[in-house]
Design a protein around this motif. Structure first.
Motif, short mmCIF file in Angstrom:
data_model
loop_
_atom_site.label_atom_id
_atom_site.label_comp_id
_atom_site.label_asym_id
_atom_site.label_seq_id
_atom_site.Cartn_x
_atom_site.Cartn_y
_atom_site.Cartn_z
N LYS A 273 0.83 -1.22 0.00
CA LYS A 273 0.00 0.00 0.00
C LYS A 273 0.86 1.26 0.00
N GLU A 274 2.03 1.15 0.60
CA GLU A 274 2.92 2.31 0.63
C GLU A 274 3.73 2.49 -0.64
N HIS A 275 3.97 1.39 -1.35
CA HIS A 275 4.97 1.48 -2.41
C HIS A 275 4.49 1.30 -3.83
N THR A 276 3.23 0.95 -4.01
CA THR A 276 2.70 0.95 -5.38
C THR A 276 1.29 1.55 -5.38
N ASP A 277 0.98 2.21 -6.47
CA ASP A 277 -0.38 2.75 -6.63
C ASP A 277 -1.29 1.75 -7.34
N ASN A 278 -0.68 0.69 -7.86
CA ASN A 278 -1.47 -0.29 -8.62
C ASN A 278 -1.59 -1.61 -7.88
N LEU A 279 -2.23 -1.55 -6.73
CA LEU A 279 -2.40 -2.76 -5.91
C LEU A 279 -3.86 -3.19 -5.94
N VAL A 280 -4.07 -4.46 -6.27
CA VAL A 280 -5.42 -5.02 -6.23
C VAL A 280 -5.44 -6.10 -5.15
N ILE A 281 -6.39 -5.99 -4.23
CA ILE A 281 -6.48 -6.98 -3.16
C ILE A 281 -7.75 -7.80 -3.32
N PHE A 282 -7.59 -9.11 -3.25
CA PHE A 282 -8.74 -10.00 -3.21
C PHE A 282 -8.76 -10.60 -1.82
N ASP A 283 -9.74 -10.25 -1.06
CA ASP A 283 -9.79 -10.75 0.32
C ASP A 283 -10.94 -11.74 0.44
N THR A 284 -10.60 -13.02 0.60
CA THR A 284 -11.66 -14.03 0.65
C THR A 284 -12.57 -13.83 1.87
N ARG A 285 -12.09 -13.10 2.86
CA ARG A 285 -12.93 -12.84 4.03
C ARG A 285 -14.15 -11.98 3.68
N GLU A 286 -13.98 -11.13 2.67
CA GLU A 286 -15.10 -10.28 2.24
C GLU A 286 -16.10 -11.04 1.38
N TYR A 287 -15.75 -12.27 1.04
CA TYR A 287 -16.64 -13.06 0.17
C TYR A 287 -16.92 -14.43 0.78
N ARG A 288 -17.02 -14.45 2.09
CA ARG A 288 -17.30 -15.75 2.71
C ARG A 288 -18.62 -16.35 2.23
N ILE A 289 -18.66 -17.65 2.20
CA ILE A 289 -19.91 -18.33 1.84
C ILE A 289 -20.84 -18.18 3.04
N GLU A 290 -21.95 -17.53 2.81
CA GLU A 290 -22.87 -17.23 3.93
C GLU A 290 -23.40 -18.48 4.62
N ASN A 291 -23.57 -18.37 5.91
CA ASN A 291 -24.18 -19.42 6.74
C ASN A 291 -23.34 -20.70 6.85
N ILE A 292 -22.06 -20.55 6.58
CA ILE A 292 -21.14 -21.67 6.85
C ILE A 292 -20.20 -21.20 7.96
N ASP A 293 -19.98 -22.09 8.93
CA ASP A 293 -19.20 -21.68 10.11
C ASP A 293 -17.83 -21.12 9.76
N GLU A 294 -17.42 -20.14 10.55
CA GLU A 294 -16.12 -19.50 10.37
C GLU A 294 -14.97 -20.52 10.45
N LYS A 295 -15.16 -21.55 11.25
CA LYS A 295 -14.07 -22.52 11.40
C LYS A 295 -13.76 -23.28 10.11
N PHE A 296 -14.67 -23.20 9.14
CA PHE A 296 -14.40 -23.84 7.85
C PHE A 296 -13.85 -22.85 6.80
N ALA A 297 -13.71 -21.60 7.20
CA ALA A 297 -13.36 -20.56 6.21
C ALA A 297 -12.03 -20.85 5.51
N ASN A 298 -11.02 -21.31 6.26
CA ASN A 298 -9.73 -21.56 5.60
C ASN A 298 -9.81 -22.72 4.61
N ILE A 299 -10.58 -23.73 4.94
CA ILE A 299 -10.61 -24.87 4.02
C ILE A 299 -11.52 -24.61 2.82
#
Lengths: 336, 336
Positions: A273-299
């Motif tokens: 974030k400090e060193h390039t203006d062309n950074l694209v972030i894909f954060d799977t946390r923002e796209y969790r599958i709804e109604n599935i427990d958090e403990k399964f999020a990594n798998i």
């Protein structure tokens, strides 16, 4: 949405979820028969998919699990490979050269093979002791085809007691969840593709459970299907070489995961974030599958990320470059 | 020859060869104490060096050997990591952040650490149960610092009975052999650097015992020290994505090894010779260390290739780009 037929997608996911129970049954059989270790074997995209399961194995099970290139292990052998090994391999076509050769090698040595195929009559299927079918309509189907067999073995082994709960939640929530993710991300994917489709260099970064996804999207989609140059590097390794390339206009794509390695993805994010203006972030946390427990999020995170990247972003790259995802100049065009 | 002081190099190699016996002694101690498995841990260049030994382990020993990123394993843990594990780690400075953190983690858990350091008073050395010193004058010294401990353990385990013969041949022939390689390759390195020093993209390919070398030279030398963009890919994986990038003017560097994977390096070579005019091949077979048995060629091949690449080629890149190998814009310049 381009190249997305919701009703067909839902129907395919339903079939794929049912197929989880084929894998579960095979896992029970293998556990009954007994086994000593698991070899996850792949090449290219299927190697990338296996990377995820190797990462999970390391964290969840005492069963020795080895991840190997099909093209290398057939030449080098492996001291832990023996008649009590179980081999997992995938091939969409069912006739990938290196995979079929290794399946034959396994047959010759009397080593049991579980294959993931989209064609039950394919060469690979015929060379396997068990096969599980995946629908060739996205990498999420391939990940799903591993769920029953892989977590089934872990469950039998006492390493994954939430198995039934996971299956129940997938049955109830996966289809709506993935459709929502496709929909939610579609416009964002379009914007990203519009900005970067003519890039002559893209740096892709990620780690842990999602490193295979980074590897796959950069090599098997952008390079193979769009002929765009990339470099992929793990978040932790990025700080030991590749970071020196970063300038304000360097195009960087960071995939943030849900597991323990998220911390190093965040370290990379702070730096970038400090060193390039062309950074694209894909954060799977923002796209969790709804109604599935958090403990399964990594798998489940590679299923989410592949829906974002292969499901949506690749289609928008294609639309912007005008370069069909199906064109190859070399692969399977002639012998080499 | 630029940046090469032969008498100093000979003297340093002599010291490093002597240090092999420190490693051998440690191997004997560890074998007496007993151990269950080995963790090869690294980050960046030291991870690349460990890749070679992981490859050898797979081919030579029944001892379970795990290769892991220092920055990841400290976050994820590893189900096979326990008090009976032996950890190998290297750090030239002796204070590499991720390495020192993992050494502390090992101490807390009572896991034994063998470190390779160039400073016996460094943080890493102090956090280790045993240390072996390497001279920070080239990656060949780091590989050599592993010979005594690594093959000593394999020998104790009955997996490498030619150990004494190898040491005898190294003592008698290594110094002249490496000096000859430096000399023989110097003009060729100059020609390669002159042609490619201003390249904006280089594709580096290799496999098996030398994959770590490909990874290291592209990321830790060209990217980190010359700020030149690269992609590195395994010979077997090249055919599953990256090949589609190849055009007549694509700059490709192929490292051919001496082990079983040479066959796939040759497959890549055949393909590349037809499809690009800018192919550079480094064949470690053409630079064997004289008077050392052919059966050791694969295990010595990274020493040969690092003399070619880091020893000679990097110096000629530096001379041509005018960009010092010592300049960093980020690494160790400030906290991040």
């Amino acid at each position: 949405m381009i190249k997305f037929n919701e009703s067909e997608y839902r129907e395919n996911l339903k079939k794929q979820i049912n197929e989880i129970y084929t894998g579960k049954k095979i896992a029970d059989e293998i556990f009954q028969e007994g086994f000593e270790n698991i070899f996850l074997i792949g090449v290219g995209g299927t190697y990338a998919v296996m990377m995820h399961f190797a990462e999970i194995a390391k964290q969840y099970t005492n069963t020795p699990v080895y991840l190997e290139q099909a093209g290398e292990i057939i030449l080098t052998g492996h001291k832990h490979f023996n008649k009590n090994s179980i081999v997992f391999m995938a091939s969409e076509s069912g006739d990938t050269k290196e995979i079929v050769e290794f399946a034959k090698y396994c047959q010759d040595k009397g080593v049991r093979v579980v294959s993931l195929v989209s064609k039950p009559e394919s060469k690979l299927a015929k060379l396997s002791n068990w096969s599980i079918t995946f629908i060739p309509k996205g990498v999420e189907f391939e990940y799903l085809s591993m769920i029953g067999i892989f977590y089934g073995l872990l469950n039998n082994n006492g390493d994954f007691e939430e198995f039934d709960l996971l299956l129940e939640q997938l049955e109830q929530n996966l289809i709506d969840g993935l459709v929502n993710i496709q929909t939610k991300f579609d416009n964002i994917a379009d914007d990203i593709a519009k900005k970067y489709y003519n890039s002559n260099y893209m740096l892709w970064i990620g780690s842990g459970e999602l490193w295979g996804e980074v590897y796959l999207f950069s090599m098997c989609i952008l390079e193979e299907m769009q002929w765009l140059k990339t470099k992929s590097v793990r978040s932790s390794e990025f700080f030991h070489g590749t970071l020196e390339l970063i300038e304000k206009d360097t195009n960087v794509f960071l995939l943030k995961g849900e597991g323990a390695c998220r911390k190093i993805d965040e370290r990379a994010e702070r730096f970038l974030k400090e060193h390039t203006d062309n950074l694209v972030i894909f954060d799977t946390r923002e796209y969790r599958i709804e109604n599935i427990d958090e403990k399964f999020a990594n798998i489940l995170s590679p299923i989410v990320s592949t829906v974002l990247l292969n499901g949506r972003l690749s289609k928008h790259f294609e639309a912007n470059t005008g370069h069909s995802l199906d064109i190859r100049r070399y692969y399977r065009q002639f012998d080499y």
